[in-house]
Design a protein around this motif. Sequence first.
Motif, PDB file in Angstrom:
ATOM      1  N   HIS A 161     -78.070 109.108  -1.436  1.00  0.00           N
ATOM      2  CA  HIS A 161     -76.659 109.435  -1.676  1.00  0.00           C
ATOM      3  C   HIS A 161     -76.421 110.138  -3.008  1.00  0.00           C
ATOM      4  N   PHE A 162     -77.496 110.515  -3.697  1.00  0.00           N
ATOM      5  CA  PHE A 162     -77.312 111.201  -4.975  1.00  0.00           C
ATOM      6  C   PHE A 162     -76.651 112.561  -4.729  1.00  0.00           C
ATOM      7  N   ARG A 198     -73.420 109.399 -12.175  1.00  0.00           N
ATOM      8  CA  ARG A 198     -73.964 108.074 -11.857  1.00  0.00           C
ATOM      9  C   ARG A 198     -75.421 108.194 -11.406  1.00  0.00           C
ATOM     10  N   SER A 199     -75.730 109.201 -10.636  1.00  0.00           N
ATOM     11  CA  SER A 199     -77.095 109.404 -10.163  1.00  0.00           C
ATOM     12  C   SER A 199     -78.056 109.587 -11.336  1.00  0.00           C
ATOM     13  N   ALA A 250     -77.522 114.632   1.452  1.00  0.00           N
ATOM     14  CA  ALA A 250     -77.079 113.805   2.568  1.00  0.00           C
ATOM     15  C   ALA A 250     -76.042 114.610   3.326  1.00  0.00           C
ATOM     16  N   PHE A 251     -76.511 115.271   4.401  1.00  0.00           N
ATOM     17  CA  PHE A 251     -75.631 116.182   5.131  1.00  0.00           C
ATOM     18  C   PHE A 251     -74.388 115.480   5.675  1.00  0.00           C
ATOM     19  N   GLY A 270     -77.583 119.350   4.028  1.00  0.00           N
ATOM     20  CA  GLY A 270     -78.139 118.556   2.945  1.00  0.00           C
ATOM     21  C   GLY A 270     -78.564 119.391   1.745  1.00  0.00           C
ATOM     22  N   GLY A 271     -79.402 118.776   0.889  1.00  0.00           N
ATOM     23  CA  GLY A 271     -79.913 119.429  -0.302  1.00  0.00           C
ATOM     24  C   GLY A 271     -79.341 118.902  -1.594  1.00  0.00           C
ATOM     25  N   GLN A 272     -78.289 118.089  -1.518  1.00  0.00           N
ATOM     26  CA  GLN A 272     -77.614 117.630  -2.736  1.00  0.00           C
ATOM     27  C   GLN A 272     -78.514 116.713  -3.568  1.00  0.00           C
TER      28      GLN A 272
END
Length: 315
Positions: free
Chosen positions: A14-15, A23-24, A46-47, A55-57
């Motif tokens: 969930h980052f 926070r991450s 998290a798509f 995704g990719g975050q």
Amino acid sequence: MSENTPRMALGTMHFGTRLPETRSREILDAYLDLGGLWIDTANCYAFWGSETGLGGQSETVIGQWLTDRGVRDRVRISTKVGAEPTRPHSFPDAVEGLGKDTVHRAIRDSLHRLQTERVDMYWAHMEDRAQTIPDVAATFGDLVAQGLTARIGLSNHPAWYAAAANVNAQQRGSARFSALQLRESYLHPRPDVPVEGEDHPHGMMTAESKDLAGRCDVELWAYTPLLTGAYEHPERPLPEAYEHPGTHNRLAVLRKWSDRLAMKPSQVVLALLNAQQPTITPIVGVSSVAQLSEAVQATRLTLPEEAVEELNAAG
């Protein structure tokens, strides 16, 4: 790996989405300060939590943190390919799969987001039955040969697939899949009932996958080891598949040892996974530094032999 290194991987699903970047990065900083080594992510994280539907975050947050902190040589990065939607919000009907061209393009995209020249573990995230086992083994073996990853693993694949793929790799003289990543915890669902929210038909760790790991030198990694907080949060009910007498019996024994050892039930679960033969490395996702500290402490503990025996026998 030193004796003080936490026997876990930090889950970063969930980052950059549910957990904001600030926070991450706090959690990543704390993990590094606590001696953490493995950081686990995926190109599709998290798509479902992103407005883009893609995704990719998580990789992006980790990559920027690695560059800003200059700590790439102090951690090991684990990421995955195969489950990213090919169109926004199209999972599971349209996913990238494990075709050769797709995998080679995806790892380079992940390396770009992670701002590194290679990763330490690259996983086939989910099965792609459109590809033959020899083709998948060759595709991932080539990534090791090209220096893009140090190791390769299979996530959400059955034990027979891993065995067949590694026989093929041995025949080719290429790198084998040295790890399996599957869902495992102290509580187990009924095998004949689908688990709500579980998208992978072969995602559960089984006695067969454990036997393969023990006999064929394959590591076991466990995702969702704490069942999204259900051990300590009654407001988060377990999926219906866990509603059976074995669950109630196991929880009673878990509470007994949690009280006796003055540990949280989740900490006992993590320590117990480490105590298994073969050892199971839990992938622990947290939303705060306090949760991370508790998890790291648990993986550094050695349970009494009596506790391990009674917890394993329960149910």
